[in-house]
Design a protein around this motif. Sequence first.
Motif, mmCIF file in Angstrom:
data_model
loop_
_atom_site.group_PDB
_atom_site.id
_atom_site.type_symbol
_atom_site.label_atom_id
_atom_site.label_comp_id
_atom_site.label_asym_id
_atom_site.label_seq_id
_atom_site.Cartn_x
_atom_site.Cartn_y
_atom_site.Cartn_z
ATOM 1 N N UNK A 153 57.614 11.269 7.488
ATOM 2 C CA UNK A 153 58.301 10.254 6.686
ATOM 3 C C UNK A 153 57.324 9.196 6.170
ATOM 4 N N UNK A 154 56.319 8.848 6.961
ATOM 5 C CA UNK A 154 55.305 7.890 6.497
ATOM 6 C C UNK A 154 54.477 8.486 5.363
ATOM 7 N N UNK A 155 54.064 9.732 5.520
ATOM 8 C CA UNK A 155 53.278 10.399 4.472
ATOM 9 C C UNK A 155 54.118 10.545 3.201
ATOM 10 N N UNK A 156 55.404 10.839 3.358
ATOM 11 C CA UNK A 156 56.295 10.962 2.196
ATOM 12 C C UNK A 156 56.413 9.642 1.440
ATOM 13 N N UNK A 157 56.208 8.530 2.137
ATOM 14 C CA UNK A 157 56.227 7.201 1.498
ATOM 15 C C UNK A 157 54.885 6.867 0.868
ATOM 16 N N UNK A 158 53.906 7.743 1.024
ATOM 17 C CA UNK A 158 52.596 7.520 0.416
ATOM 18 C C UNK A 158 51.572 6.881 1.325
ATOM 19 N N UNK A 159 51.888 6.741 2.613
ATOM 20 C CA UNK A 159 50.950 6.127 3.558
ATOM 21 C C UNK A 159 49.737 7.040 3.743
ATOM 22 N N UNK A 160 48.543 6.442 3.685
ATOM 23 C CA UNK A 160 47.303 7.208 3.798
ATOM 24 C C UNK A 160 46.493 6.863 5.046
ATOM 25 N N UNK A 161 46.850 5.725 5.704
ATOM 26 C CA UNK A 161 46.054 5.264 6.840
ATOM 27 C C UNK A 161 46.944 4.649 7.914
ATOM 28 N N UNK A 162 46.738 5.074 9.173
ATOM 29 C CA UNK A 162 47.497 4.561 10.310
ATOM 30 C C UNK A 162 46.559 4.006 11.368
ATOM 31 N N UNK A 163 47.007 2.965 12.047
ATOM 32 C CA UNK A 163 46.308 2.415 13.209
ATOM 33 C C UNK A 163 47.283 2.525 14.372
ATOM 34 N N UNK A 164 46.911 3.285 15.408
ATOM 35 C CA UNK A 164 47.784 3.458 16.567
ATOM 36 C C UNK A 164 47.493 2.380 17.600
ATOM 37 N N UNK A 165 48.540 1.756 18.110
ATOM 38 C CA UNK A 165 48.405 0.735 19.150
ATOM 39 C C UNK A 165 49.556 0.899 20.137
ATOM 40 N N UNK A 166 49.416 1.905 20.995
ATOM 41 C CA UNK A 166 50.462 2.197 21.964
ATOM 42 C C UNK A 166 50.284 1.318 23.195
ATOM 43 N N UNK A 167 51.378 1.112 23.930
ATOM 44 C CA UNK A 167 51.364 0.255 25.117
ATOM 45 C C UNK A 167 50.428 0.822 26.185
ATOM 46 N N UNK A 168 49.858 -0.089 26.960
ATOM 47 C CA UNK A 168 49.026 0.308 28.087
ATOM 48 C C UNK A 168 49.873 0.269 29.354
ATOM 49 N N UNK A 169 49.835 1.325 30.124
ATOM 50 C CA UNK A 169 50.536 1.384 31.399
ATOM 51 C C UNK A 169 49.575 1.942 32.432
ATOM 52 N N UNK A 170 49.102 1.082 33.311
ATOM 53 C CA UNK A 170 48.073 1.459 34.281
ATOM 54 C C UNK A 170 48.533 2.569 35.223
ATOM 55 N N UNK A 171 49.819 2.597 35.563
ATOM 56 C CA UNK A 171 50.301 3.599 36.526
ATOM 57 C C UNK A 171 50.517 4.960 35.891
ATOM 58 N N UNK A 172 51.277 5.006 34.814
ATOM 59 C CA UNK A 172 51.644 6.307 34.236
ATOM 60 C C UNK A 172 50.715 6.756 33.117
ATOM 61 N N UNK A 173 49.944 5.831 32.572
ATOM 62 C CA UNK A 173 49.073 6.124 31.430
ATOM 63 C C UNK A 173 49.868 6.670 30.244
ATOM 64 N N UNK A 174 51.140 6.249 30.144
ATOM 65 C CA UNK A 174 52.011 6.741 29.073
ATOM 66 C C UNK A 174 51.439 6.438 27.697
ATOM 67 N N UNK A 175 50.849 5.252 27.517
ATOM 68 C CA UNK A 175 50.269 4.907 26.222
ATOM 69 C C UNK A 175 49.098 5.793 25.865
#
Length: 186
Positions: free
Chosen positions: A146-168
Amino acid sequence: QTGDEKAKQALIYLQQRGIRPDQAKLLGLGYHPGNGMLINQLQLGNEFANTGLLASSFENRIVAPYRDHSNKIIGFWGRALGNADPKYLYTKGTDKSCPYGIQSVDPLQPVLVVEGVLSRDILTAAGMDNVVATGGSQITSAQAESLVACGVKSLILSMDYDAESHAGDKGTDKSLEALKSYPVKV
């Protein structure tokens, strides 16, 4: 506590997170007081009666509409005040194939991707433009599409940090893998 007292607590919560009342209004943030008052306050039509927004599970939550790229409301989310579980709820049928905030994206600029929908609104209130939220620990292929369909060409990922599960960390790895097949710079 009365509904007004709880609503004041919600407003204080948002202010503690950096969102002023005028910004909350612009972002479409509200409070679900319960007792059927929400539909009257939002002046919504009957099309939202079956979404689950009126369910008691949404009471005492900050709520906002979830919109698609054309600004059409495709559902609602609610963030618990306090320690209720789950922290976030989405109404029945909310289509998370679009990242939250996609309606405000400028495709000519890099888009910052975060996990939480309220995190996105906090960043937007702080003056950061071009922020979307996945509503989970990774960007899905449908959200990337959906982002590419809107014409987006560049993304910056900033996922949450979770020391226990490392989910980010895991979510970032899965996001990078999902984004490999799209013409987007990460």
